[in-house]
Motif scaffolding. Structure first.
Motif, PDB file in Angstrom:
ATOM      1  N   LEU A 165      37.258  44.424  44.874  1.00 37.79           N
ATOM      2  CA  LEU A 165      37.503  46.036  45.201  1.00 37.79           C
ATOM      3  C   LEU A 165      37.564  46.171  46.861  1.00 37.79           C
ATOM      4  O   LEU A 165      38.317  47.002  47.268  1.00 37.79           O
TER       5      LEU A 165
ATOM      6  N   GLU B   6      32.530  55.139  49.528  1.00 38.80           N
ATOM      7  CA  GLU B   6      32.372  55.418  47.819  1.00 38.80           C
ATOM      8  C   GLU B   6      31.464  54.937  47.684  1.00 38.80           C
ATOM      9  O   GLU B   6      31.080  54.372  47.723  1.00 38.80           O
TER      10      GLU B   6
ATOM     11  N   LYS C 156      38.603  43.967  49.608  1.00 43.78           N
ATOM     12  CA  LYS C 156      39.308  43.487  49.571  1.00 43.78           C
ATOM     13  C   LYS C 156      41.069  44.837  48.892  1.00 43.78           C
ATOM     14  O   LYS C 156      41.871  44.387  49.565  1.00 43.78           O
ATOM     15  N   ASP C 157      40.987  44.975  47.910  1.00 40.76           N
ATOM     16  CA  ASP C 157      42.079  45.980  47.618  1.00 40.76           C
ATOM     17  C   ASP C 157      42.030  47.694  48.050  1.00 40.76           C
ATOM     18  O   ASP C 157      43.256  48.225  47.714  1.00 40.76           O
ATOM     19  N   ARG C 158      40.925  47.912  47.887  1.00 40.46           N
ATOM     20  CA  ARG C 158      41.222  49.508  49.103  1.00 40.46           C
ATOM     21  C   ARG C 158      40.602  49.431  50.575  1.00 40.46           C
ATOM     22  O   ARG C 158      40.629  50.414  51.164  1.00 40.46           O
ATOM     23  N   GLY C 159      40.855  47.916  50.826  1.00 45.05           N
ATOM     24  CA  GLY C 159      40.536  48.487  52.670  1.00 45.05           C
ATOM     25  C   GLY C 159      39.281  48.526  52.654  1.00 45.05           C
ATOM     26  O   GLY C 159      39.137  49.212  54.318  1.00 45.05           O
ATOM     27  N   PHE C 160      38.377  48.354  52.128  1.00 42.49           N
ATOM     28  CA  PHE C 160      36.532  48.703  52.347  1.00 42.49           C
ATOM     29  C   PHE C 160      36.112  47.349  53.862  1.00 42.49           C
ATOM     30  O   PHE C 160      36.780  46.117  53.587  1.00 42.49           O
TER      31      PHE C 160
ATOM     32  N   ALA D 161      31.838  50.160  51.022  1.00 41.27           N
ATOM     33  CA  ALA D 161      31.731  50.784  49.668  1.00 41.27           C
ATOM     34  C   ALA D 161      30.426  50.140  49.011  1.00 41.27           C
ATOM     35  O   ALA D 161      29.854  49.108  48.574  1.00 41.27           O
TER      36      ALA D 161
ATOM     37  N   ARG E  31      33.701  51.395  57.496  1.00 37.66           N
ATOM     38  CA  ARG E  31      34.218  51.543  55.594  1.00 37.66           C
ATOM     39  C   ARG E  31      33.350  50.974  55.240  1.00 37.66           C
ATOM     40  O   ARG E  31      33.754  49.744  54.432  1.00 37.66           O
TER      41      ARG E  31
END
Length: 196
Positions: free
Chosen positions: A83, A44, A85-89, A4, A2
């Motif tokens: 980003l 994203e 790390k916070d959103r699991g990419f 980003a 995944r």
């Protein structure tokens, strides 16, 4: 995996005199060209930019500002890794805001390198802002930002022993960047000839 994608637009666009993302190229903004190239490569897409984020509202993309040392490429990478790390990419692809002809196999080929950092290259030149980065590098980036002398992104990538992945520069360089009105005119010629 995944991914980003983060379009780094933290600079001042001093040579162009205006925001490069919004420059028209064959009837579409440079941003639209970049987004089209990244759409099938990333889960994203975000814009890393400072100042008033309202100017990007019409794009439909999320905007992340630098958290430290605003306007420096390393700060843009830092914001992007936060980003992720916070959103699991699993990875972050960074690209400049002035490269409309990015290759459609960019993520795949950089990921094949199997390293924590892989950087694109063409015509013998490394493009350090066009890279695939592991969020595991966030502590290293923070240490670099805390250093008395802020390293260049190039130096940081070399410190991390980045893989360098080369693309052909013919019939046009996929990492051609638009910094001046003259280069925008050249991009128009490239697009007209090779990307109808």
């Amino acid at each position: 995996m995944r991914v980003a994608a983060v379009i780094v637009a933290g600079g001042l666009s001093s040579r162009m005199g205006r925001e490069k993302l919004f420059e028209p190229l064959r009837g579409r903004m440079i941003l639209d060209w970049i987004r089209a190239r990244l759409a099938c490569q990333a889960a994203e897409i975000f814009i890393n930019a400072n100042g008033d984020p309202a100017r990007f509202h019409g794009t439909g993309l999320g905007v992340i500002a630098d958290l430290r040392s605003a306007g420096m490429p390393l700060a843009g990478l830092h914001a992007a890794l936060h980003l992720a790390k916070d959103r699991g990419f699993d990875s972050v692809l960074t690209v400049p805001s002035d490269t409309p002809f990015l290759p459609e196999d960019l993520v795949a080929r950089l990921a094949e390198a199997g390293r924590t950092v892989a950087i694109a290259s063409s015509a013998g030149q490394q493009h350090y802002l066009t890279g695939l980065w592991s969020p595991a590098l966030l502590p290293d980036v923070e240490r670099a930002l805390d250093a008395p002398r802020l390293p260049r992104l190039m130096d940081f990538a070399r410190h991390c022993e980045a893989a360098v992945v080369d693309w052909p520069a013919e019939p046009y360089d996929p990492f051609f960047n638009v910094n001046t009105p003259e280069e925008l005119a050249q991009a128009e010629r490239i697009a007209a000839e090779f990307l109808p």
